[in-house]
Structures are given as structure tokens and as C-alpha cells.
Design a protein around this motif. Structure first.
Motif, PDB file in Angstrom:
ATOM      1  N   VAL A   7       0.870  -1.043  -0.282  1.00 12.65           N
ATOM      2  CA  VAL A   7      -0.178   0.118   0.027  1.00 12.65           C
ATOM      3  C   VAL A   7       0.341   1.451   0.082  1.00 12.65           C
ATOM      4  O   VAL A   7       1.940   1.581   0.767  1.00 12.65           O
ATOM      5  CB  VAL A   7      -0.928  -0.146   1.240  1.00 12.65           C
ATOM      6  N   GLU A   9       0.275   5.324   0.732  1.00  4.05           N
ATOM      7  CA  GLU A   9      -0.974   5.590   2.014  1.00  4.05           C
ATOM      8  C   GLU A   9      -0.670   7.195   1.321  1.00  4.05           C
ATOM      9  O   GLU A   9       0.591   7.984   1.878  1.00  4.05           O
ATOM     10  CB  GLU A   9      -1.378   5.298   3.227  1.00  4.05           C
ATOM     11  N   GLU A  11      -2.030  11.186   2.731  1.00  6.22           N
ATOM     12  CA  GLU A  11      -3.174  12.293   3.807  1.00  6.22           C
ATOM     13  C   GLU A  11      -3.290  13.068   2.986  1.00  6.22           C
ATOM     14  O   GLU A  11      -2.670  13.562   2.091  1.00  6.22           O
ATOM     15  CB  GLU A  11      -2.063  12.143   5.164  1.00  6.22           C
ATOM     16  N   PRO A  15      -9.868  12.394   0.662  1.00  6.63           N
ATOM     17  CA  PRO A  15     -10.010  11.753   0.185  1.00  6.63           C
ATOM     18  C   PRO A  15     -11.538  11.384  -0.586  1.00  6.63           C
ATOM     19  O   PRO A  15     -10.651  10.577  -1.785  1.00  6.63           O
ATOM     20  CB  PRO A  15     -10.028  10.603   1.747  1.00  6.63           C
ATOM     21  N   GLY A  33     -12.567   1.817   3.102  1.00  5.32           N
ATOM     22  CA  GLY A  33     -11.185   1.385   3.529  1.00  5.32           C
ATOM     23  C   GLY A  33     -11.448   1.959   4.449  1.00  5.32           C
ATOM     24  O   GLY A  33     -12.881   2.524   5.202  1.00  5.32           O
ATOM     25  N   HIS A  38      -9.655   3.095  -1.002  1.00  5.80           N
ATOM     26  CA  HIS A  38      -8.693   2.172  -1.141  1.00  5.80           C
ATOM     27  C   HIS A  38      -8.619   2.071  -2.924  1.00  5.80           C
ATOM     28  O   HIS A  38      -9.874   1.757  -3.623  1.00  5.80           O
ATOM     29  CB  HIS A  38      -9.138   0.593  -0.854  1.00  5.80           C
ATOM     30  N   TYR A  50      -4.122   3.826  -1.137  1.00  6.75           N
ATOM     31  CA  TYR A  50      -5.000   4.599   0.180  1.00  6.75           C
ATOM     32  C   TYR A  50      -4.869   5.999   0.947  1.00  6.75           C
ATOM     33  O   TYR A  50      -3.905   6.920   0.729  1.00  6.75           O
ATOM     34  CB  TYR A  50      -4.592   3.554   1.156  1.00  6.75           C
ATOM     35  N   VAL A  52      -6.215   8.659   2.312  1.00  5.42           N
ATOM     36  CA  VAL A  52      -6.678   9.323   4.189  1.00  5.42           C
ATOM     37  C   VAL A  52      -7.173  10.438   4.497  1.00  5.42           C
ATOM     38  O   VAL A  52      -6.209  11.108   4.035  1.00  5.42           O
ATOM     39  CB  VAL A  52      -6.542   8.514   5.516  1.00  5.42           C
TER      40      VAL A  52
END
Length: 157
Positions: A7, A9, A11, A15, A33, A38, A50, A52
Motif C-alpha cells: 500500500v 498511503e 494523507e 479522500p 477503507g 482504497h 490508500y 486518508v
């Protein structure tokens, strides 16, 4: 032993909205997710992106870069497509001027940087030229960057 990457990720402020952009870039659907969205990478069920909601109050832009490789087509075509989706070009790095291979640094709509490099086809064509005993390579380095036969680099200078 060993590690595999599963993954990446990022930020971000929104999202879902940024997920729409990356879903279009990767041509893969958005999935749910635990605390974000995701997006599975095409052709690699093990790797995913991913997104977030931003957890920290530090820098507003992620300094880690996702590297993308066009599986088909050309670097120029993908840069044009991603620009139409809302990405911006930050920098063009010619990695091999003699055969026109390059990397383009871009930013998504929230400013997260990512890179896209010459396509597998473009790299294979360059390698084939060097491996061909009948290719004298006389024209290498004389014309500067060339995106490929008949292809322009729209919106890119």
C-alpha cells in the motif's frame, strides 16, 4: 524472507474527491477503507493506493512520490491525459537525451507530487536500438528530446 510493498498511503484534505482523481489516473474503481478510500492498481492485485484524511498539522504537501509507468502508449499521451484530469506538470527530466527517455514530475489536484516515466514501449524501443548490431546509432544525440515517431508532447515545453 524479504518484503513486498502492498500500500502507498497519501494523507489529503478530501479522500473521496482526491480518490476520484486517482481512480481516473489508475483506471481502477474506488473501494472503501477503514478510514479512507482504497484504489487497487491494475495488473497488480497486491499493490494499492490508500487515501486518508490528513492526520498531522505539518506540511500541506506529501513529499513522497508515487512513480507511475505507462503500460501502453507513450509518456506524452499519459501526461496529456493526466493534465486533462486535473494534474499539473512541475518538471520534465530527460533521462537519456540520445533516445528521448524522460520522467515528468506532476502534482495531483491537492499538490501531492508524483512521477511518470517513459512507457515500457518507449524503453523497449530504445533498448532495441542499442542491441541491434545493424543500427549504427549515427543519429543519437543530434536531435535532442524526441517523444517518438509522430507523437508530440502537447502542453509540454
Amino acid at each position: 524472507m524479504g518484503l513486498s510493498m502492498r500500500v502507498i498511503e497519501i494523507e489529503c484534505a478530501d479522500p473521496i474527491q482526491l480518490g476520484r482523481f486517482w481512480s481516473a489516473v489508475l483506471e481502477s474503481p474506488i473501494g472503501p477503507g477503514t478510514d479512507g478510500v482504497h484504489i487497487a492498481s491494475q495488473g497488480n492485485s497486491e499493490m494499492s493506493l490508500y487515501l486518508v484524511e490528513k492526520r498531522s498539522t505539518g506540511s500541506s504537501v506529501n513529499t513522497a512520490r508515487v512513480w507511475l509507468n505507462p503500460m501502453q502508449g507513450s509518456l506524452a499521451t499519459e501526461v496529456e491525459r493526466l493534465t486533462k484530469l486535473g494534474a499539473s506538470v512541475l518538471e520534465k527530466r530527460v533521462t537519456n537525451t540520445s533516445v528521448g527517455l524522460a520522467v515528468v514530475v506532476m502534482a495531483d489536484p491537492e499538490g501531492n507530487e508524483f512521477c511518470i516515466e517513459s512507457s515500457d514501449r518507449e524503453v523497449a524501443e530504445a533498448v532495441a536500438r542499442f542491441e541491434d548490431p545493424d543500427d549504427t546509432l549515427d543519429d543519437l544525440g543530434t536531435s535532442g528530446y524526441s517523444p517518438g515517431a509522430g507523437e508530440g508532447f502537447a502542453g509540454f515545453s
